[in-house]
Design a protein around this motif. Structure first.
Motif, PDB file in Angstrom:
ATOM      1  N   ALA A  40       3.027   6.216  -4.237  1.00 20.28           N
ATOM      2  CA  ALA A  40       3.090   5.889  -2.684  1.00 20.28           C
ATOM      3  C   ALA A  40       2.355   4.303  -2.619  1.00 20.28           C
ATOM      4  CB  ALA A  40       1.996   6.768  -1.942  1.00 20.28           C
ATOM      5  N   ILE A  41       1.752   3.969  -3.325  1.00 16.60           N
ATOM      6  CA  ILE A  41       1.181   2.409  -3.518  1.00 16.60           C
ATOM      7  C   ILE A  41       2.415   1.606  -3.894  1.00 16.60           C
ATOM      8  CG2 ILE A  41      -0.304   0.720  -4.495  1.00 16.60           C
ATOM      9  CD1 ILE A  41      -1.768   2.480  -2.432  1.00 16.60           C
ATOM     10  N   LEU A  42       3.229   2.014  -4.774  1.00 13.03           N
ATOM     11  CA  LEU A  42       4.346   1.181  -5.353  1.00 13.03           C
ATOM     12  C   LEU A  42       5.489   1.521  -4.406  1.00 13.03           C
ATOM     13  CD1 LEU A  42       5.695  -0.416  -7.424  1.00 13.03           C
ATOM     14  CD2 LEU A  42       6.367   1.758  -8.683  1.00 13.03           C
ATOM     15  N   LEU A  43       5.565   2.524  -3.692  1.00  9.29           N
ATOM     16  CA  LEU A  43       6.936   2.341  -2.936  1.00  9.29           C
ATOM     17  C   LEU A  43       6.424   1.596  -1.592  1.00  9.29           C
ATOM     18  CD1 LEU A  43       9.413   3.644  -2.129  1.00  9.29           C
ATOM     19  CD2 LEU A  43       8.319   5.732  -1.413  1.00  9.29           C
ATOM     20  N   ALA A  44       5.110   1.696  -1.134  1.00  6.87           N
ATOM     21  CA  ALA A  44       4.884   0.923  -0.201  1.00  6.87           C
ATOM     22  C   ALA A  44       5.100  -0.394  -0.431  1.00  6.87           C
ATOM     23  CB  ALA A  44       3.252   0.983   0.453  1.00  6.87           C
ATOM     24  N   LEU A  45       4.476  -1.157  -1.599  1.00  9.09           N
ATOM     25  CA  LEU A  45       4.857  -2.272  -1.884  1.00  9.09           C
ATOM     26  C   LEU A  45       6.525  -2.813  -1.831  1.00  9.09           C
ATOM     27  CD1 LEU A  45       1.968  -2.815  -4.616  1.00  9.09           C
ATOM     28  CD2 LEU A  45       2.101  -3.875  -2.439  1.00  9.09           C
ATOM     29  N   ILE A  46       7.078  -1.929  -2.613  1.00 11.30           N
ATOM     30  CA  ILE A  46       8.516  -2.018  -2.449  1.00 11.30           C
ATOM     31  C   ILE A  46       9.035  -2.356  -0.894  1.00 11.30           C
ATOM     32  CG2 ILE A  46      10.766  -1.306  -2.988  1.00 11.30           C
ATOM     33  CD1 ILE A  46       9.350  -0.062  -5.510  1.00 11.30           C
ATOM     34  N   LEU A  47       8.662  -1.424  -0.283  1.00 12.47           N
ATOM     35  CA  LEU A  47       9.102  -1.068   1.044  1.00 12.47           C
ATOM     36  C   LEU A  47       8.789  -2.379   1.803  1.00 12.47           C
ATOM     37  CD1 LEU A  47      10.676   0.540   3.083  1.00 12.47           C
ATOM     38  CD2 LEU A  47       8.486   1.779   3.609  1.00 12.47           C
ATOM     39  N   LEU A  48       7.510  -2.721   1.889  1.00 13.88           N
ATOM     40  CA  LEU A  48       6.966  -4.025   2.578  1.00 13.88           C
ATOM     41  C   LEU A  48       7.509  -5.338   2.114  1.00 13.88           C
ATOM     42  CD1 LEU A  48       3.066  -3.042   2.688  1.00 13.88           C
ATOM     43  CD2 LEU A  48       4.914  -3.568   4.482  1.00 13.88           C
ATOM     44  N   SER A  49       8.025  -5.419   0.695  1.00  9.27           N
ATOM     45  CA  SER A  49       8.674  -6.592   0.081  1.00  9.27           C
ATOM     46  C   SER A  49      10.050  -6.687   0.501  1.00  9.27           C
ATOM     47  CB  SER A  49       8.453  -6.645  -1.395  1.00  9.27           C
ATOM     48  OG  SER A  49       9.236  -5.840  -1.842  1.00  9.27           O
ATOM     49  N   THR A  50      10.788  -5.462   0.986  1.00  7.23           N
ATOM     50  CA  THR A  50      12.013  -5.599   1.381  1.00  7.23           C
ATOM     51  C   THR A  50      12.436  -5.705   2.925  1.00  7.23           C
ATOM     52  OG1 THR A  50      12.123  -3.165   1.039  1.00  7.23           O
ATOM     53  CG2 THR A  50      12.701  -4.591  -0.739  1.00  7.23           C
ATOM     54  N   THR A  51      11.461  -4.827   3.498  1.00  6.22           N
ATOM     55  CA  THR A  51      11.888  -4.542   5.007  1.00  6.22           C
ATOM     56  C   THR A  51      10.634  -5.335   5.988  1.00  6.22           C
ATOM     57  OG1 THR A  51      10.523  -2.529   5.262  1.00  6.22           O
ATOM     58  CG2 THR A  51      12.814  -2.358   4.637  1.00  6.22           C
ATOM     59  N   LYS A  52       9.552  -5.825   5.266  1.00  6.83           N
ATOM     60  CA  LYS A  52       8.268  -6.386   5.875  1.00  6.83           C
ATOM     61  C   LYS A  52       7.558  -5.283   6.838  1.00  6.83           C
ATOM     62  CE  LYS A  52       9.439 -10.253   4.019  1.00  6.83           C
ATOM     63  NZ  LYS A  52       9.736 -10.070   2.555  1.00  6.83           N
ATOM     64  N   THR A  53       7.801  -4.365   6.976  1.00 11.16           N
ATOM     65  CA  THR A  53       7.323  -3.297   7.635  1.00 11.16           C
ATOM     66  C   THR A  53       7.388  -1.634   7.372  1.00 11.16           C
ATOM     67  OG1 THR A  53       7.134  -2.471  10.063  1.00 11.16           O
ATOM     68  CG2 THR A  53       9.202  -3.062   9.519  1.00 11.16           C
ATOM     69  N   ILE A  54       6.402  -0.872   7.774  1.00 15.03           N
ATOM     70  CA  ILE A  54       6.679   0.411   7.435  1.00 15.03           C
ATOM     71  C   ILE A  54       6.688   1.100   8.696  1.00 15.03           C
ATOM     72  CG2 ILE A  54       5.786   2.469   6.320  1.00 15.03           C
ATOM     73  CD1 ILE A  54       4.501   0.691   4.231  1.00 15.03           C
ATOM     74  N   LYS A  55       7.648   1.565   9.141  1.00 12.61           N
ATOM     75  CA  LYS A  55       7.819   2.135  10.643  1.00 12.61           C
ATOM     76  C   LYS A  55       8.331   3.544  10.437  1.00 12.61           C
ATOM     77  CE  LYS A  55       9.726   1.612  15.281  1.00 12.61           C
ATOM     78  NZ  LYS A  55      10.325   3.021  15.339  1.00 12.61           N
ATOM     79  N   ILE A  56       7.645   4.576  10.782  1.00 13.22           N
ATOM     80  CA  ILE A  56       8.109   6.081  10.714  1.00 13.22           C
ATOM     81  C   ILE A  56       8.922   6.354  11.815  1.00 13.22           C
ATOM     82  CG2 ILE A  56       7.310   8.288  10.119  1.00 13.22           C
ATOM     83  CD1 ILE A  56       6.618   6.308   8.084  1.00 13.22           C
ATOM     84  N   PRO A  57      10.142   6.530  11.892  1.00 12.40           N
ATOM     85  CA  PRO A  57      11.061   6.822  13.053  1.00 12.40           C
ATOM     86  C   PRO A  57      10.733   8.045  13.452  1.00 12.40           C
ATOM     87  CG  PRO A  57      12.570   6.901  11.016  1.00 12.40           C
ATOM     88  CD  PRO A  57      11.091   6.370  10.671  1.00 12.40           C
ATOM     89  N   THR A  58      10.912   8.285  14.890  1.00 13.86           N
ATOM     90  CA  THR A  58      10.653   9.632  15.439  1.00 13.86           C
ATOM     91  C   THR A  58      12.004  10.138  16.112  1.00 13.86           C
ATOM     92  OG1 THR A  58       9.626   8.797  17.598  1.00 13.86           O
ATOM     93  CG2 THR A  58       8.421   9.639  15.703  1.00 13.86           C
ATOM     94  N   LEU A  59      12.802   9.237  16.350  1.00 11.52           N
ATOM     95  CA  LEU A  59      14.285   9.541  16.920  1.00 11.52           C
ATOM     96  C   LEU A  59      15.284   9.011  15.943  1.00 11.52           C
ATOM     97  CD1 LEU A  59      13.470   7.738  20.336  1.00 11.52           C
ATOM     98  CD2 LEU A  59      13.011  10.204  19.765  1.00 11.52           C
ATOM     99  N   ASP A  60      16.474   9.773  16.066  1.00 14.20           N
ATOM    100  CA  ASP A  60      17.335   9.767  15.403  1.00 14.20           C
ATOM    101  C   ASP A  60      18.296   8.577  15.885  1.00 14.20           C
ATOM    102  OD1 ASP A  60      19.176  10.782  17.519  1.00 14.20           O
ATOM    103  OD2 ASP A  60      19.666  12.617  16.527  1.00 14.20           O
TER     104      ASP A  60
END
Length: 142
Positions: A40-60
């Motif tokens: 999870a830590i590694l994935l969060a770092l990769i996600l933040l470095s590529t998208t600059k945010t972590i947003k959990i969508p609730t709508l399609d």
């Protein structure tokens, strides 16, 4: 297909590493937690470095609420990793991986044949039944 083969290399490695981690920390739950925490830590770092945010969508894409069950894949991950941690020491890598693949195939057949979870319904072909039977036979030999 190549990506599938490459990805298939990692579950036995993960099982071996996590199985040894279980021995070292003397806990199935802690070794499962450590595995997911590091991932999870590694994935969060990769996600933040590529998208600059972590947003959990609730709508399609059409503005419709996503079904609740789309979010529980991590639960299955815990069961997969924890289950492998439990059995790899006793069964070894080959039998653990073979059982893992057999379980995956049985669930895949169910999902395809019933058209579950938004997957297109597909008839199970005779050659697929033969292949699953050969895998069951192989389990007895292994």
């Amino acid at each position: 297909m190549f990506v599938g083969i490459v990805a298939g290399v990692f579950p036995p490695l993960q099982s071996a590493f996590n199985g040894q981690l279980r021995v070292e920390v003397n806990s199935i739950l802690l070794s499962t937690f450590i595995s997911f925490f590091v991932g999870a830590i590694l994935l969060a770092l990769i996600l933040l470095s590529t998208t600059k945010t972590i947003k959990i969508p609730t709508l399609d894409q059409n503005g419709q609420r996503l079904p609740w069950w789309l979010y529980i894949g991590g639960l299955f991950g815990i069961l997969i990793v924890g289950g492998n941690i439990i059995v790899i020491k006793e069964l070894g890598s080959v039998l653990t991986t073979t059982l893992f693949i057999f379980g995956q195939l049985m669930m895949a057949v169910s999902i395809d044949s019933l058209g579950l979870f938004g997957i297109t319904k597909r008839k199970i072909a005779r050659n697929q039944i033969v292949a699953l039977s050969v895998i069951v036979l192989a389990l007895f030999f292994i």
